[in-house]
Write a protein that holds these residues in place. Structure first.
Motif, PDB file in Angstrom:
ATOM      1  N   LYS A  30     -67.443  27.145 -18.176  1.00 12.48           N
ATOM      2  CA  LYS A  30     -68.177  26.415 -17.138  1.00 12.48           C
ATOM      3  C   LYS A  30     -67.484  26.633 -15.794  1.00 12.48           C
ATOM      4  O   LYS A  30     -66.290  26.382 -15.657  1.00 12.48           O
ATOM      5  N   LEU A  31     -68.245  27.091 -14.793  1.00 11.95           N
ATOM      6  CA  LEU A  31     -67.720  27.332 -13.455  1.00 11.95           C
ATOM      7  C   LEU A  31     -68.519  26.549 -12.420  1.00 11.95           C
ATOM      8  O   LEU A  31     -69.703  26.247 -12.625  1.00 11.95           O
ATOM      9  N   ASN A  32     -67.874  26.231 -11.306  1.00  7.35           N
ATOM     10  CA  ASN A  32     -68.565  25.639 -10.171  1.00  7.35           C
ATOM     11  C   ASN A  32     -69.519  26.681  -9.601  1.00  7.35           C
ATOM     12  O   ASN A  32     -69.111  27.798  -9.279  1.00  7.35           O
ATOM     13  N   ALA A  33     -70.801  26.357  -9.466  1.00  6.96           N
ATOM     14  CA  ALA A  33     -71.796  27.335  -9.045  1.00  6.96           C
ATOM     15  C   ALA A  33     -71.587  27.786  -7.605  1.00  6.96           C
ATOM     16  O   ALA A  33     -71.947  28.909  -7.250  1.00  6.96           O
ATOM     17  N   ALA A  34     -71.014  26.952  -6.761  1.00  8.23           N
ATOM     18  CA  ALA A  34     -70.833  27.293  -5.353  1.00  8.23           C
ATOM     19  C   ALA A  34     -69.575  28.116  -5.099  1.00  8.23           C
ATOM     20  O   ALA A  34     -69.565  29.007  -4.250  1.00  8.23           O
ATOM     21  N   THR A  35     -68.503  27.850  -5.875  1.00  9.41           N
ATOM     22  CA  THR A  35     -67.209  28.471  -5.593  1.00  9.41           C
ATOM     23  C   THR A  35     -66.705  29.398  -6.691  1.00  9.41           C
ATOM     24  O   THR A  35     -65.827  30.218  -6.451  1.00  9.41           O
ATOM     25  N   GLY A  36     -67.225  29.265  -7.924  1.00  3.58           N
ATOM     26  CA  GLY A  36     -66.720  30.046  -9.045  1.00  3.58           C
ATOM     27  C   GLY A  36     -65.456  29.479  -9.658  1.00  3.58           C
ATOM     28  O   GLY A  36     -64.870  30.080 -10.561  1.00  3.58           O
TER      29      GLY A  36
END
Length: 401
Positions: free
Chosen positions: A123-129
């Motif tokens: 799971k990654l932050n969609a805005a920052t990776g």
């Protein structure tokens, strides 16, 4: 294939489409006629332009096998050991993460999830990776082998992973296992949800076929099983039933398209719609069926005698043995039929052409010529992503009247 959202195709599927790249590069991209039965639109040069805004080279197509997913205008794919988030509208990389995706990408808009070659759900932050969490899947690969994912879907705060173990439900917020259901060697291929989760699974026997199971999404318990036929896909659903093509084939006379309406409550077949009679099912059956909830599009096999391919359209409430409401003819085999907005279909032919077709009028509005084996064009919010050889190209989504 891509499906319209006029009816509930699946609340579980929140992505566009995940596919690999074409085998050879593009030769030219030109507006014009590609559909045998019609003339090109007079507006092709302005409103209907398939010329790319940008093209990006990913590498030698024989050495890369990226899983490519387009969500709105965000493209997610892997090259080597790098997972990439790409702005398909602007043609620019947004961020990268050190992993090799072996599944499609799913998202809730704030985060993205995928499985990688080492057998992790990430799971990654969609805005920052930025990494939010990663967990091991139930099926772990042996040394020097890559993890194989069969399905990845998201719905109602749950991530569903289908692999060699079976089907596992993970809590989307923290990665903890909610429940797991051990299945056959091939895992679960396709999921659909509502008050019940519908999954296709492999049945091994004299012939390998695909059955259906209705699963309680809260606890993973199987509520019903449907093994009558060979159901490899779910076309669309409503609140009470869903439609699935039965691809069972034999040597006897039959129909190219047999579509079952199945109860979501108990898995029983409520009705069967059969279209396009054939003399020899194995030789003359349809290659695929696509639906937007309003129509069934039956992609028939290429006719070697007449040197043409035919796609037939039926209303979804048409009784069995009905004549098609409309037909479309092409000079080469249809390898992909992706439905866009306002009755537009993006059609890939075996000879490399990409066609933009108005399914209501039957007119070809634009075409693009490619070299190599064609694969689906991904349809986003404002952009199309065309995959060819070791390259991907972004095309401004044509404006329809």
């Amino acid at each position: 294939m891509n499906m319209n959202r006029k009816k509930t195709v699946s609340r579980l599927v929140v992505t566009s489409m995940a596919v690999a790249l074409l085998a050879s590069p593009i030769s030219s991209i030109l507006p014009g006629q590609g559909h045998v039965a019609s003339a090109a639109s007079a507006e092709d040069k302005s409103s209907y332009n398939l010329k790319p805004m940008w093209t990006k080279t990913l590498g030698d197509p024989s050495k890369i096998s990226p899983q490519t997913t387009l969500i709105k205008n965000s493209l997610y794919y892997s090259v080597g050991k790098k997972y990439i988030a790409f702005d398909a509208s602007a043609g620019k990389t947004r961020w990268t993460y050190p992993a090799t995706a072996v599944s499609q990408t799913v998202t809730d808009g704030k985060s993205v999830w995928f499985t990688d070659a080492t057998g992790r759900l990430i799971k990654l932050n969609a805005a920052t990776g930025k990494l939010q969490w990663k967990v091991k899947t139930q099926s772990q690969p042996a040394k020097k082998e890559s993890y194989v994912n069969h399905s990845l879907h998201a719905a109602d705060g749950v991530i569903y992973v289908g692999d060699a173990f079976g089907l596992t439900a993970y809590n989307a917020s923290n990665g903890k296992v909610k429940w797991k259901l051990k299945g056959g060697a091939h895992g679960y291929k396709l999921l659909q949800t509502g008050k019940i989760l519908v999954a296709t699974t492999t049945i091994d026997g004299a012939l390998t076929t695909s059955g259906l199971q209705g699963i309680d999404p809260q606890n993973g318990k199987v509520k019903w099983t449907q093994n009558d036929g060979d159901h490899q896909d779910i076309l669309f659903s409503n609140d009470k039933s869903f439609y699935s093509r039965d691809v069972t084939e034999g040597i006897d006379a039959g129909y190219a398209a047999n579509i079952n309406e199945i109860s979501l409550t108990n898995g029983k077949i409520m009705a069967t719609r059969s279209y396009i009679p054939v003399d020899f099912v194995e030789d003359q059956s349809a290659s695929d069926v696509v639906s937007d909830g309003e129509y069934f599009y039956v992609i028939e096999k290429y006719d070697e005698t007449q040197k043409k391919a035919v796609v037939s359209r039926f209303k979804t409430d048409s009784p069995s043995k009905s004549e098609p409401e409309k037909t479309y003819s092409f000079e080469a085999k249809v390898t992909e039929w992706s439905l866009g907005d306002s009755g537009i279909a993006y059609v890939r032919l075996e000879n490399g052409k990409l066609l933009m077709l108005d399914t209501n009028s039957g007119r070809t509005l634009a075409s693009a010529q490619y070299k190599g084996t064609p694969l689906p064009t991904l349809i986003g919010q404002d952009v199309l992503v065309v995959q060819h050889g070791g390259q991907i190209s972004g095309v401004k989504k044509p404006v329809t009247q």
